[in-house]
Design an enzyme around this catalytic site. Structure first.
Site, PDB file in Angstrom:
ATOM      1  CD  GLU A 222       0.793  13.198  -1.301  1.00 21.03           C
ATOM      2  OE1 GLU A 222       1.191  12.370  -0.758  1.00 21.03           O
ATOM      3  OE2 GLU A 222      -0.508  12.568  -1.537  1.00 21.03           O
TER       4      GLU A 222
ATOM      5  CG  ASN B 202       5.600   6.720   1.772  1.00 23.45           C
ATOM      6  OD1 ASN B 202       6.719   6.569   0.723  1.00 23.45           O
ATOM      7  ND2 ASN B 202       4.869   5.415   1.595  1.00 23.45           N
TER       8      ASN B 202
ATOM      9  CB  CYS C  61       1.421  11.677   2.929  1.00 23.07           C
ATOM     10  SG  CYS C  61       0.309  10.592   3.683  1.00 23.07           S
TER      11      CYS C  61
ATOM     12  CD  GLU D  69       5.125   3.373   5.901  1.00 27.54           C
ATOM     13  OE1 GLU D  69       5.335   1.974   5.880  1.00 27.54           O
ATOM     14  OE2 GLU D  69       3.704   3.074   4.892  1.00 27.54           O
TER      15      GLU D  69
ATOM     16  CB  CYS E 217      -2.238  14.390   1.225  1.00 29.69           C
ATOM     17  SG  CYS E 217      -0.930  13.936   2.106  1.00 29.69           S
TER      18      CYS E 217
ATOM     19  CB  CYS F  33      -4.746  10.347   2.611  1.00 29.67           C
ATOM     20  SG  CYS F  33      -3.554  11.174   3.393  1.00 29.67           S
TER      21      CYS F  33
HETATM   22  N1  THU Z   1       0.428   7.786   1.069  1.00 26.06           N
HETATM   23  C1  THU Z   1       0.915   8.787   1.188  1.00 26.06           C
HETATM   24  O1  THU Z   1       1.916   8.648   0.617  1.00 26.06           O
HETATM   25  N2  THU Z   1       0.165   9.463  -0.009  1.00 26.06           N
HETATM   26  C2  THU Z   1      -1.339   9.143  -0.309  1.00 26.06           C
HETATM   27  O2  THU Z   1      -1.216  10.519  -0.552  1.00 26.06           O
HETATM   28  C3  THU Z   1      -1.579   8.207  -0.301  1.00 26.06           C
HETATM   29  C4  THU Z   1      -0.961   7.196   0.924  1.00 26.06           C
HETATM   30  C5  THU Z   1       1.519   6.375   2.056  1.00 26.06           C
HETATM   31  C6  THU Z   1       0.848   6.806   3.889  1.00 26.06           C
HETATM   32  C7  THU Z   1       1.502   5.887   4.110  1.00 26.06           C
HETATM   33  O3  THU Z   1       2.720   5.331   3.829  1.00 26.06           O
HETATM   34  C8  THU Z   1       1.435   4.317   2.390  1.00 26.06           C
HETATM   35  O4  THU Z   1       1.083   5.306   1.740  1.00 26.06           O
HETATM   36  C9  THU Z   1       0.022   3.664   2.691  1.00 26.06           C
HETATM   37  O5  THU Z   1      -1.158   4.280   3.455  1.00 26.06           O
END
Ligand code: THU
Length: 130
Positions: free
Chosen positions: A52, A39, A50, A41, A86, A83
């Site tokens: 994925e 991920n 994310c 941000e 994803c 999520c």
């Molecule tokens: N996140 C992912 O990278 N993948 C997921 O399947 C769930 C959430 C990340 C997004 C964000 O940077 C952090 O987790 C908190 O939501």
């Protein structure tokens, strides 16, 4: 290196200064190639991506468009499920029968099919004219 270990390793590179929640993902294709993502941000929160999505982008950039296996790992009390967005992204590129392994950094694992992640998924057939 196993697919889970690849996800575990790339998770270390996650850029998650806001949520502090690092996630790693690794995809394996039919050719045996492995693509990883973490991920990333952003201070403008919705611009974050994310793990994925990163792994999918790496796979497509390398010229492949389908995977047979995916592993996702985070430091959570129970295996972290992708999520909603994803799930749709993974469904786009999953081969029939593709498996997902969700892991915690402490080693709890849960496995299922990508298809079961998103029952009733929207697909191209829904755009056929009636
Ligand atoms: N996140 C992912 O990278 N993948 C997921 O399947 C769930 C959430 C990340 C997004 C964000 O940077 C952090 O987790 C908190 O939501």
């Amino acid at each position: 290196m196993s697919l889970s270990d690849a996800a575990r390793a790339v998770r270390e590179n996650a850029y998650a200064p806001y949520s502090k929640f690092k996630v790693g993902a690794a995809l394996k294709t039919g050719s045996g190639a492995v693509y990883v993502g973490c991920n990333v941000e952003n201070v403008a929160y919705p611009e974050g991506t994310c793990a994925e999505a990163g792994a999918i982008a790496a796979m497509v950039a390398a010229g492949e468009t389908s995977f047979v296996e995916v592993a996702v790992i985070a430091d959570s009390p129970s295996p972290v499920p992708p999520c909603g967005g994803c799930r749709q992204k993974l469904t786009e590129f999953a081969e029939r029968g593709a498996r997902i392994t969700m892991l915690t950094t402490k080693g709890i694992a849960q496995e299922m099919s990508v298809e079961d992640l998103l029952p009733g998924a929207f697909d191209a057939s829904h755009m056929d004219e009636s």
